[in-house]
Design a protein around this motif. Sequence first.
Motif, PDB file in Angstrom:
ATOM      1  N   ALA A 126      31.957  44.713  37.213  1.00  0.00           N
ATOM      2  CA  ALA A 126      32.106  46.132  36.904  1.00  0.00           C
ATOM      3  C   ALA A 126      31.721  46.940  38.136  1.00  0.00           C
ATOM      4  O   ALA A 126      30.647  46.745  38.702  1.00  0.00           O
ATOM      5  CB  ALA A 126      31.220  46.518  35.732  1.00  0.00           C
ATOM      6  N   LEU A 127      32.615  47.824  38.549  1.00  0.00           N
ATOM      7  CA  LEU A 127      32.380  48.672  39.717  1.00  0.00           C
ATOM      8  C   LEU A 127      32.276  50.126  39.281  1.00  0.00           C
ATOM      9  O   LEU A 127      33.055  50.992  39.681  1.00  0.00           O
ATOM     10  CB  LEU A 127      33.504  48.491  40.739  1.00  0.00           C
ATOM     11  CG  LEU A 127      33.692  47.070  41.264  1.00  0.00           C
ATOM     12  CD1 LEU A 127      34.906  46.984  42.163  1.00  0.00           C
ATOM     13  CD2 LEU A 127      32.453  46.616  42.002  1.00  0.00           C
ATOM     14  N   GLY A 128      31.311  50.378  38.437  1.00  0.00           N
ATOM     15  CA  GLY A 128      31.042  51.739  37.974  1.00  0.00           C
ATOM     16  C   GLY A 128      32.271  52.427  37.414  1.00  0.00           C
ATOM     17  O   GLY A 128      33.043  51.836  36.670  1.00  0.00           O
ATOM     18  N   SER A 129      32.464  53.662  37.812  1.00  0.00           N
ATOM     19  CA  SER A 129      33.570  54.454  37.284  1.00  0.00           C
ATOM     20  C   SER A 129      34.926  54.035  37.848  1.00  0.00           C
ATOM     21  O   SER A 129      35.959  54.485  37.368  1.00  0.00           O
ATOM     22  CB  SER A 129      33.327  55.936  37.572  1.00  0.00           C
ATOM     23  OG  SER A 129      33.215  56.146  38.963  1.00  0.00           O
ATOM     24  N   PHE A 130      34.926  53.153  38.862  1.00  0.00           N
ATOM     25  CA  PHE A 130      36.190  52.687  39.434  1.00  0.00           C
ATOM     26  C   PHE A 130      36.922  51.771  38.459  1.00  0.00           C
ATOM     27  O   PHE A 130      38.122  51.904  38.254  1.00  0.00           O
ATOM     28  CB  PHE A 130      35.951  51.961  40.757  1.00  0.00           C
ATOM     29  CG  PHE A 130      37.213  51.458  41.393  1.00  0.00           C
ATOM     30  CD1 PHE A 130      38.080  52.323  42.034  1.00  0.00           C
ATOM     31  CD2 PHE A 130      37.544  50.119  41.341  1.00  0.00           C
ATOM     32  CE1 PHE A 130      39.252  51.870  42.615  1.00  0.00           C
ATOM     33  CE2 PHE A 130      38.714  49.650  41.918  1.00  0.00           C
ATOM     34  CZ  PHE A 130      39.567  50.524  42.561  1.00  0.00           C
ATOM     35  N   GLY A 131      36.205  50.831  37.864  1.00  0.00           N
ATOM     36  CA  GLY A 131      36.825  49.922  36.915  1.00  0.00           C
ATOM     37  C   GLY A 131      36.164  48.560  36.934  1.00  0.00           C
ATOM     38  O   GLY A 131      35.122  48.369  37.551  1.00  0.00           O
ATOM     39  N   SER A 132      36.798  47.602  36.266  1.00  0.00           N
ATOM     40  CA  SER A 132      36.215  46.266  36.189  1.00  0.00           C
ATOM     41  C   SER A 132      37.300  45.204  36.272  1.00  0.00           C
ATOM     42  O   SER A 132      38.459  45.442  35.955  1.00  0.00           O
ATOM     43  CB  SER A 132      35.420  46.109  34.890  1.00  0.00           C
ATOM     44  OG  SER A 132      36.272  46.271  33.777  1.00  0.00           O
ATOM     45  N   PHE A 133      36.878  44.039  36.744  1.00  0.00           N
ATOM     46  CA  PHE A 133      37.744  42.871  36.840  1.00  0.00           C
ATOM     47  C   PHE A 133      37.275  41.853  35.813  1.00  0.00           C
ATOM     48  O   PHE A 133      36.077  41.657  35.626  1.00  0.00           O
ATOM     49  CB  PHE A 133      37.645  42.233  38.231  1.00  0.00           C
ATOM     50  CG  PHE A 133      38.126  43.104  39.350  1.00  0.00           C
ATOM     51  CD1 PHE A 133      39.450  43.058  39.767  1.00  0.00           C
ATOM     52  CD2 PHE A 133      37.251  43.958  40.003  1.00  0.00           C
ATOM     53  CE1 PHE A 133      39.882  43.858  40.807  1.00  0.00           C
ATOM     54  CE2 PHE A 133      37.675  44.762  41.051  1.00  0.00           C
ATOM     55  CZ  PHE A 133      39.002  44.711  41.450  1.00  0.00           C
ATOM     56  N   GLN A 134      38.219  41.199  35.153  1.00  0.00           N
ATOM     57  CA  GLN A 134      37.926  40.117  34.222  1.00  0.00           C
ATOM     58  C   GLN A 134      38.905  38.979  34.493  1.00  0.00           C
ATOM     59  O   GLN A 134      39.947  39.191  35.110  1.00  0.00           O
ATOM     60  CB  GLN A 134      38.100  40.548  32.758  1.00  0.00           C
ATOM     61  CG  GLN A 134      37.176  41.633  32.277  1.00  0.00           C
ATOM     62  CD  GLN A 134      37.729  43.019  32.546  1.00  0.00           C
ATOM     63  OE1 GLN A 134      38.920  43.223  32.620  1.00  0.00           O
ATOM     64  NE2 GLN A 134      36.833  43.977  32.717  1.00  0.00           N
ATOM     65  N   ALA A 135      38.564  37.804  34.007  1.00  0.00           N
ATOM     66  CA  ALA A 135      39.483  36.668  34.102  1.00  0.00           C
ATOM     67  C   ALA A 135      39.514  35.961  32.761  1.00  0.00           C
ATOM     68  O   ALA A 135      38.486  35.802  32.106  1.00  0.00           O
ATOM     69  CB  ALA A 135      39.051  35.703  35.195  1.00  0.00           C
ATOM     70  N   ALA A 136      40.703  35.566  32.357  1.00  0.00           N
ATOM     71  CA  ALA A 136      40.883  34.794  31.134  1.00  0.00           C
ATOM     72  C   ALA A 136      42.046  33.837  31.359  1.00  0.00           C
ATOM     73  O   ALA A 136      43.097  34.239  31.866  1.00  0.00           O
ATOM     74  CB  ALA A 136      41.166  35.708  29.947  1.00  0.00           C
ATOM     75  N   ASP A 137      41.833  32.590  31.029  1.00  0.00           N
ATOM     76  CA  ASP A 137      42.872  31.572  31.171  1.00  0.00           C
ATOM     77  C   ASP A 137      43.443  31.519  32.587  1.00  0.00           C
ATOM     78  O   ASP A 137      44.643  31.362  32.783  1.00  0.00           O
ATOM     79  CB  ASP A 137      43.998  31.793  30.153  1.00  0.00           C
ATOM     80  CG  ASP A 137      43.493  31.743  28.721  1.00  0.00           C
ATOM     81  OD1 ASP A 137      42.600  30.905  28.441  1.00  0.00           O
ATOM     82  OD2 ASP A 137      43.972  32.533  27.897  1.00  0.00           O
TER      83      ASP A 137
END
Length: 87
Positions: free
Chosen positions: A56-67
């Motif tokens: 999570a990069l604050g108000s910039f956004g977030s990265f996730q990974a699935a499969d």
Amino acid sequence: MDKSQLTEMTARRAADGPEGRQLTADDIGRILDVLFGTVEQAGTIAEALKARESVALGSFGSFQAADGVATFRPGVALTEYLREQTR
């Protein structure tokens, strides 16, 4: 905008800040390489995603990974800025 342009713009913005700290384009380039990785070496974001952590990069956004697929979810502030709805 390519990486070279991004590093130059970021270095200029850093110098314009309240502390006026000088970061060179090379400094910024190394930081980007460490965060996002290069062809030869994964960055810290990729390593965290592979370890099944989100970033999570604050108000910039977030990265996730699935499969094995990475996704980016923009933050509210970024979305509002792009839509010219900033407060």
